[in-house]
Design a protein around this motif. Structure first.
Motif, PDB file in Angstrom:
ATOM      1  N   ALA A   1       2.526  -9.528 -12.096  1.00 16.43           N
ATOM      2  CA  ALA A   1       1.834  -9.869 -10.857  1.00 16.43           C
ATOM      3  C   ALA A   1       2.321  -8.965  -9.732  1.00 16.43           C
ATOM      4  CB  ALA A   1       2.086 -11.337 -10.509  1.00 16.43           C
ATOM      5  N   GLY A   2       1.387  -8.323  -9.057  1.00 16.52           N
ATOM      6  CA  GLY A   2       1.744  -7.417  -7.965  1.00 16.52           C
ATOM      7  C   GLY A   2       2.215  -6.061  -8.420  1.00 16.52           C
ATOM      8  N   GLY A   3       2.226  -5.826  -9.726  1.00 19.33           N
ATOM      9  CA  GLY A   3       2.648  -4.519 -10.229  1.00 19.33           C
ATOM     10  C   GLY A   3       1.551  -3.479 -10.093  1.00 19.33           C
ATOM     11  N   VAL A   4       1.976  -2.216 -10.032  1.00 18.75           N
ATOM     12  CA  VAL A   4       1.020  -1.115  -9.912  1.00 18.75           C
ATOM     13  C   VAL A   4       0.681  -0.541 -11.278  1.00 18.75           C
ATOM     14  CG1 VAL A   4       0.604   1.138  -8.852  1.00 18.75           C
ATOM     15  CG2 VAL A   4       1.910  -0.588  -7.617  1.00 18.75           C
ATOM     16  N   GLY A   5       1.616  -0.562 -12.199  1.00 18.28           N
ATOM     17  CA  GLY A   5       1.347  -0.040 -13.533  1.00 18.28           C
ATOM     18  C   GLY A   5       1.542   1.456 -13.663  1.00 18.28           C
ATOM     19  N   LEU A   6       2.397   2.020 -12.798  1.00 23.65           N
ATOM     20  CA  LEU A   6       2.661   3.461 -12.881  1.00 23.65           C
ATOM     21  C   LEU A   6       4.094   3.766 -13.303  1.00 23.65           C
ATOM     22  CD1 LEU A   6       0.791   4.886  -9.753  1.00 23.65           C
ATOM     23  CD2 LEU A   6       0.216   5.240 -12.137  1.00 23.65           C
TER      24      LEU A   6
ATOM     25  N   LEU B   1       0.828  -1.213   0.000  1.00 23.84           N
ATOM     26  CA  LEU B   1       0.000   0.000   0.000  1.00 23.84           C
ATOM     27  C   LEU B   1       0.855   1.253   0.000  1.00 23.84           C
ATOM     28  CD1 LEU B   1      -2.885  -0.871   2.497  1.00 23.84           C
ATOM     29  CD2 LEU B   1      -3.138  -0.307   0.091  1.00 23.84           C
ATOM     30  N   ASN B   2       1.914   1.218   0.811  1.00 25.34           N
ATOM     31  CA  ASN B   2       2.804   2.379   0.871  1.00 25.34           C
ATOM     32  C   ASN B   2       3.475   2.619  -0.471  1.00 25.34           C
ATOM     33  OD1 ASN B   2       4.359   4.438   2.502  1.00 25.34           O
ATOM     34  ND2 ASN B   2       6.051   3.165   1.771  1.00 25.34           N
ATOM     35  N   ARG B   3       3.866   1.533  -1.172  1.00 25.17           N
ATOM     36  CA  ARG B   3       4.488   1.683  -2.488  1.00 25.17           C
ATOM     37  C   ARG B   3       3.498   2.267  -3.494  1.00 25.17           C
ATOM     38  NH1 ARG B   3       5.548  -3.127  -3.172  1.00 25.17           N
ATOM     39  NH2 ARG B   3       4.107  -3.752  -4.846  1.00 25.17           N
ATOM     40  N   ILE B   4       2.238   1.816  -3.419  1.00 22.97           N
ATOM     41  CA  ILE B   4       1.216   2.352  -4.325  1.00 22.97           C
ATOM     42  C   ILE B   4       1.022   3.836  -4.098  1.00 22.97           C
ATOM     43  CG2 ILE B   4      -1.247   2.295  -4.885  1.00 22.97           C
ATOM     44  CD1 ILE B   4      -1.176  -0.712  -4.274  1.00 22.97           C
ATOM     45  N   VAL B   5       0.925   4.238  -2.814  1.00 21.60           N
ATOM     46  CA  VAL B   5       0.723   5.658  -2.494  1.00 21.60           C
ATOM     47  C   VAL B   5       1.924   6.487  -2.939  1.00 21.60           C
ATOM     48  CG1 VAL B   5       0.441   7.324  -0.606  1.00 21.60           C
ATOM     49  CG2 VAL B   5      -0.859   5.195  -0.593  1.00 21.60           C
ATOM     50  N   THR B   6       3.138   5.940  -2.734  1.00 25.71           N
ATOM     51  CA  THR B   6       4.353   6.663  -3.140  1.00 25.71           C
ATOM     52  C   THR B   6       4.387   6.882  -4.649  1.00 25.71           C
ATOM     53  OG1 THR B   6       5.581   5.736  -1.286  1.00 25.71           O
ATOM     54  CG2 THR B   6       6.865   6.625  -3.110  1.00 25.71           C
TER      55      THR B   6
ATOM     56  N   LEU C   1       1.880   9.497  -5.654  1.00 25.96           N
ATOM     57  CA  LEU C   1       2.369  10.846  -5.382  1.00 25.96           C
ATOM     58  C   LEU C   1       3.398  11.267  -6.422  1.00 25.96           C
ATOM     59  CD1 LEU C   1       2.716  10.735  -1.480  1.00 25.96           C
ATOM     60  CD2 LEU C   1       1.009  11.977  -2.819  1.00 25.96           C
ATOM     61  N   ASP C   2       4.287  10.335  -6.790  1.00 28.99           N
ATOM     62  CA  ASP C   2       5.267  10.655  -7.833  1.00 28.99           C
ATOM     63  C   ASP C   2       4.572  10.957  -9.159  1.00 28.99           C
ATOM     64  OD1 ASP C   2       7.372  10.332  -6.106  1.00 28.99           O
ATOM     65  OD2 ASP C   2       7.726   8.231  -6.647  1.00 28.99           O
ATOM     66  N   PHE C   3       3.509  10.218  -9.432  1.00 31.04           N
ATOM     67  CA  PHE C   3       2.790  10.399 -10.688  1.00 31.04           C
ATOM     68  C   PHE C   3       2.044  11.733 -10.712  1.00 31.04           C
ATOM     69  CE2 PHE C   3      -1.090   9.801 -13.250  1.00 31.04           C
ATOM     70  CZ  PHE C   3      -0.506   9.540 -14.470  1.00 31.04           C
ATOM     71  N   ALA C   4       1.470  12.114  -9.557  1.00 34.06           N
ATOM     72  CA  ALA C   4       0.635  13.320  -9.509  1.00 34.06           C
ATOM     73  C   ALA C   4       1.435  14.591  -9.233  1.00 34.06           C
ATOM     74  CB  ALA C   4      -0.433  13.165  -8.426  1.00 34.06           C
ATOM     75  N   ARG C   5       2.630  14.447  -8.657  1.00 35.34           N
ATOM     76  CA  ARG C   5       3.406  15.627  -8.275  1.00 35.34           C
ATOM     77  C   ARG C   5       3.931  16.339  -9.519  1.00 35.34           C
ATOM     78  NH1 ARG C   5       7.043  13.255  -5.430  1.00 35.34           N
ATOM     79  NH2 ARG C   5       5.939  13.404  -3.453  1.00 35.34           N
ATOM     80  N   GLU C   6       3.619  17.623  -9.633  1.00 32.88           N
ATOM     81  CA  GLU C   6       4.085  18.425 -10.774  1.00 32.88           C
ATOM     82  C   GLU C   6       5.303  19.250 -10.344  1.00 32.88           C
ATOM     83  OE1 GLU C   6       0.977  20.746 -12.410  1.00 32.88           O
ATOM     84  OE2 GLU C   6      -0.251  19.034 -12.998  1.00 32.88           O
ATOM     85  N   LYS C   7       6.397  18.553 -10.158  1.00 29.82           N
ATOM     86  CA  LYS C   7       7.628  19.213  -9.743  1.00 29.82           C
ATOM     87  C   LYS C   7       8.416  19.609 -10.985  1.00 29.82           C
ATOM     88  CE  LYS C   7      11.961  18.440  -7.306  1.00 29.82           C
ATOM     89  NZ  LYS C   7      12.816  17.445  -6.629  1.00 29.82           N
ATOM     90  N   PRO C   8       8.669  20.901 -11.178  1.00 32.39           N
ATOM     91  CA  PRO C   8       9.435  21.303 -12.370  1.00 32.39           C
ATOM     92  C   PRO C   8      10.860  20.769 -12.294  1.00 32.39           C
ATOM     93  CG  PRO C   8       9.144  23.163 -10.859  1.00 32.39           C
ATOM     94  CD  PRO C   8       8.302  22.043 -10.329  1.00 32.39           C
ATOM     95  N   PRO C   9      11.387  20.284 -13.395  1.00 29.65           N
ATOM     96  CA  PRO C   9      12.745  19.732 -13.387  1.00 29.65           C
ATOM     97  C   PRO C   9      13.796  20.808 -13.118  1.00 29.65           C
ATOM     98  CG  PRO C   9      11.910  19.885 -15.631  1.00 29.65           C
ATOM     99  CD  PRO C   9      10.770  20.224 -14.732  1.00 29.65           C
ATOM    100  N   GLU C  10      14.810  20.442 -12.342  1.00 29.76           N
ATOM    101  CA  GLU C  10      15.945  21.328 -12.081  1.00 29.76           C
ATOM    102  C   GLU C  10      17.077  20.879 -12.998  1.00 29.76           C
ATOM    103  OE1 GLU C  10      16.747  21.112  -7.931  1.00 29.76           O
ATOM    104  OE2 GLU C  10      14.781  21.867  -7.334  1.00 29.76           O
TER     105      GLU C  10
END
Length: 333
Positions: free
Chosen positions: A286-291, A164-169, A172-181
């Motif tokens: 199997a067990g993958g999140v697909g993100l 669950l923690n990996r899915i949430v992480t 968050l990585d997928f939704a976070r709009e962090k501009p590249p440095e």
């Protein structure tokens, strides 16, 4: 005889007939009109009265009338063109507005559809570990005295919570709009660092790694985001070769870009699945999140790069990353 200038002392003249000869006057006027219309009158005038070599006032007036008529016609045509142009622009604007409205509506529907798919994927991925935890927890009061079950419960519930923690992480990585440095870095350094990170897994899976990255290749991108992309892609390649194989990582310079190729000899991807691999929550593992690939695609695009995947079932997969090798003009400004 040639005449220059206007006639001297012109005098009006006319034909006179007796009142009883009005019919004769009509015939004479008809004859004069015929002579003027067919040009005979002008020929007689030139022969007996001379030819003007400079335009006279009457001729200038006649010429001016033609010029004025031409200007009026031209102005009318221009006004008609302007009116037609204005009408076309107004109609074009109306159609463009309707087209933009249609595009906005399609985009809104697409966002809603994508949101629906996203929510469905999240629900599916979270429901599985939650169902497992719930099942284990409901059985715990009846098997609490069973030491083996307590150990089983502790191990599996911990695994499901970590999942669950990996899915949430990853969400968050997928939704976070962090501009590249972005910085200019040598491509070889992160490639070798990530390869070293997977060194033990390469040996365990009997995977031969071939690195061919020139020392002169530089990339203008966010180094940490590039490492994240590289880790995801190499992890996928390792998973695709459970029985061992060869992983080739090579780069070449095609100014103003650097092309990085990651090629494995693994299981490959079905032709039907290939167009969907960058969609969120699409996975066959199997067990993958697909993100993972969705995040890679987003990060590559954020860094003004391109990613392309070619694969054949049973014949391996080839991934091509196209990244800028120098700062772009708008970034200079």
């Amino acid at each position: 005889m040639k005449l220059v200038g206007d006639p001297i002392a012109p005098t009006d003249y006319g034909l006179v007939v007796l009142k009883k000869n009005e019919a004769l006057l009509g015939e004479i006027n008809h004859g004069l009109r015929e002579l003027k219309s067919n040009g005979t009158y002008a020929k007689i005038e030139r022969k007996w009265f001379g030819e003007y070599i400079y335009p006279s006032a009457p001729r200038l007036k006649e010429l001016l009338s033609y010029v004025v008529a031409g200007l009026v016609i031209t102005a009318a045509v221009l006004l008609l063109i302007l009116w037609w142009n204005f009408t076309l622009k107004r109609e074009l604007k109306k159609r463009l507005d309707a087209y933009k409205k249609t595009l906005d509506e399609l985009a809104r529907r697409d966002r809603l559809q994508s949101l629906g798919q996203l929510v469905a994927g999240i629900a599916h991925e979270i429901r599985n570990p939650i169902t497992s935890i719930l099942s284990y927890s409901q059985a715990l009061p009846f098997k609490y005295d069973n030491k083996e079950y307590r150990e089983f419960f502790t191990m599996h519930v911990t695994e499901e919570v970590m999942r669950l923690n990996r899915i949430v992480t990853e969400l968050l990585d997928f939704a976070r709009e962090k501009p590249p440095e972005k910085t200019l870095f040598k491509l070889e350094e992160p490639v070798r660092a990530v390869a070293l990170f997977f060194h033990n897994l390469f040996e365990e899976r009997r995977i031969v790694v071939q690195l061919d990255v020139p020392d002169s290749a530089y990339v203008w991108a966010d180094a940490q985001q590039f490492k994240q992309v590289l880790i995801n892609l190499i992890r996928n390649a390792i998973d695709a070769m459970p029985g061992g194989g060869t992983l080739r990582i090579a780069a070449q310079e095609r100014q103003p870009f650097v092309i990085l190729e990651i090629e494995d000899t693994g299981e490959g991807i079905d032709a039907d699945d290939l167009p969907k691999i960058f969609e969120p929550f699409f996975t066959k593992k199997a067990g993958g999140v697909g993100l993972g690939l969705s995040i890679c695609y987003q990060l590559v695009r954020d860094n003004r790069g391109e990613i392309e995947v070619t694969s054949e079932k049973g014949a391996g997969t080839r991934i091509e990353l196209k990244l800028p090798s120098q700062m772009e003009e708008e970034e200079h400004a």
